[in-house]
Design an enzyme around this catalytic site. Structure first.
Site, PDB file in Angstrom:
ATOM      1  N   LEU A 164      23.906  68.663  45.687  1.00  0.00           N
ATOM      2  CA  LEU A 164      23.547  67.705  44.644  1.00  0.00           C
ATOM      3  C   LEU A 164      23.099  66.414  45.323  1.00  0.00           C
ATOM      4  O   LEU A 164      23.350  66.206  46.510  1.00  0.00           O
ATOM      5  CB  LEU A 164      24.746  67.433  43.737  1.00  0.00           C
ATOM      6  CG  LEU A 164      25.279  68.638  42.967  1.00  0.00           C
ATOM      7  CD1 LEU A 164      26.596  68.282  42.282  1.00  0.00           C
ATOM      8  CD2 LEU A 164      24.260  69.115  41.932  1.00  0.00           C
ATOM      9  N   SER A 165      22.467  65.533  44.555  1.00  0.00           N
ATOM     10  CA  SER A 165      21.986  64.303  45.181  1.00  0.00           C
ATOM     11  C   SER A 165      23.136  63.504  45.789  1.00  0.00           C
ATOM     12  O   SER A 165      22.955  62.845  46.816  1.00  0.00           O
ATOM     13  CB  SER A 165      21.212  63.446  44.184  1.00  0.00           C
ATOM     14  OG  SER A 165      22.002  63.098  43.073  1.00  0.00           O
ATOM     15  N   GLU A 166      24.318  63.557  45.154  1.00  0.00           N
ATOM     16  CA  GLU A 166      25.478  62.869  45.730  1.00  0.00           C
ATOM     17  C   GLU A 166      26.758  63.644  45.469  1.00  0.00           C
ATOM     18  O   GLU A 166      26.927  64.250  44.398  1.00  0.00           O
ATOM     19  CB  GLU A 166      25.664  61.468  45.121  1.00  0.00           C
ATOM     20  CG  GLU A 166      24.479  60.554  45.249  1.00  0.00           C
ATOM     21  CD  GLU A 166      24.296  59.965  46.630  1.00  0.00           C
ATOM     22  OE1 GLU A 166      25.211  60.136  47.469  1.00  0.00           O
ATOM     23  OE2 GLU A 166      23.252  59.331  46.858  1.00  0.00           O
ATOM     24  N   THR A 167      27.653  63.611  46.438  1.00  0.00           N
ATOM     25  CA  THR A 167      29.046  64.017  46.262  1.00  0.00           C
ATOM     26  C   THR A 167      29.912  62.803  46.564  1.00  0.00           C
ATOM     27  O   THR A 167      29.770  62.181  47.621  1.00  0.00           O
ATOM     28  CB  THR A 167      29.430  65.168  47.201  1.00  0.00           C
ATOM     29  OG1 THR A 167      28.677  66.334  46.852  1.00  0.00           O
ATOM     30  CG2 THR A 167      30.913  65.496  47.084  1.00  0.00           C
ATOM     31  N   CYS A 186      26.348  54.236  45.746  1.00  0.00           N
ATOM     32  CA  CYS A 186      25.786  55.192  44.796  1.00  0.00           C
ATOM     33  C   CYS A 186      26.338  54.882  43.412  1.00  0.00           C
ATOM     34  O   CYS A 186      27.562  54.865  43.217  1.00  0.00           O
ATOM     35  CB  CYS A 186      26.111  56.627  45.193  1.00  0.00           C
ATOM     36  SG  CYS A 186      25.512  57.823  43.975  1.00  0.00           S
TER      37      CYS A 186
END
Length: 262
Positions: free
Chosen positions: A44-47, A71
């Site tokens: 995913l774009s961020e964790t 983020c």
């Protein structure tokens, strides 16, 4: 060891819209290499990783390829998890992060990020490597702490923008914000971050620490409504408050599970 993991759609009230983020709850920090592998596996774009230290909550964020300093959507998703699934009490959460103290406020079904605003400055010329790859007129160019921002005339130009990701990846920045006045909201934007493994981010909360002060001054408004017009799309409320930016939106839970880490 097992660790709770959630996937949350942020900056939306509709499942499968907004920006999906993984949220992992730790009892102690794992090695950086292991955190990066988890983020790469999630793809995913961020964790976001949350870990308590000395009765304080600390947060870190990883894209599939690197750790980032800030983020927005994954912080919003993390607060959603703590408020709705981990039964944290109160209507405010404070995270310690590489970008300082970050607050998230709860008001019914809306969460609001309290982030530091970005310092940005005007750039006189389009970066040389971009000059032959922009098919529409860029009105203004700005450089913030981590991103370039290109300002266009209208929403249609943002919708029709075709990014040259290999060129954008060569910019000396985290990524590229493009923005213009909105047809039905105060402003719209898109965000491209191939440098950090994100071709186009669906909704980028941290980019609005740049967008909010810019459009606040341009429009003469402290409070604004914004849309990031990616394929998934997302809606945000933005408010400039001194040296801070308030960025609000909804979240929806997609799943809860467990990580099995040796």
């Amino acid at each position: 060891m097992t660790y709770p993991i959630y996937q949350i759609d942020a900056f939306t009230s509709i499942l499968f819209k907004g920006n999906p983020a993984a949220v992992v709850l730790l009892d102690k920090w794992l090695p950086n290499e292991r955190l990066q592998l988890i983020a790469m596996e999630n793809n995913l774009s961020e964790t976001a990783f949350i870990c308590p230290q000395n009765a304080e909550l600390h947060i870190r964020w990883f894209t599939p390829t690197t750790e980032v300093e800030l983020c927005g959507h994954a912080t919003l998703a993390s607060a959603h998890v703590l408020f709705n699934h981990e039964e944290i009490e109160g209507d405010e959460i404070t995270f310690h992060s590489q970008s300082g103290l970050l607050r998230v406020l709860k008001d019914d079904n809306k969460l609001t990020l309290d982030f530091p605003l970005d310092d940005f400055y005007k750039v006189n010329e389009l970066p040389e490597l971009m000059r032959m790859n922009i098919r529409t007129q860029v009105n203004e160019i700005y450089r913030g702490k981590t991103d370039y921002m290109f300002v266009f005339s209208n929403q249609k130009e943002i919708e029709n923008f075709i990014p040259s990701l290999d060129i954008i990846a060569q910019l000396d920045s985290r990524g590229l914000i493009i923005t213009a006045p909105g047809d039905e909201v105060d402003f719209v934007s898109r965000y491209f971050g191939p440098q950090t493994g994100i071709p186009e981010d669906p909704v980028t909360g941290s980019a609005h620490t740049t967008l909010t002060p810019f459009w606040s001054k341009r429009l003469g408004k402290q409070k604004m409504n914004a849309r990031q017009i990616s394929q998934r799309g997302g809606c945000l409320t933005c408010e400039l408050r001194g040296s801070r930016v308030l960025i609000g939106g909804g979240c929806r839970t997609f799943f809860k599970g467990e990580l099995y880490i040796d």
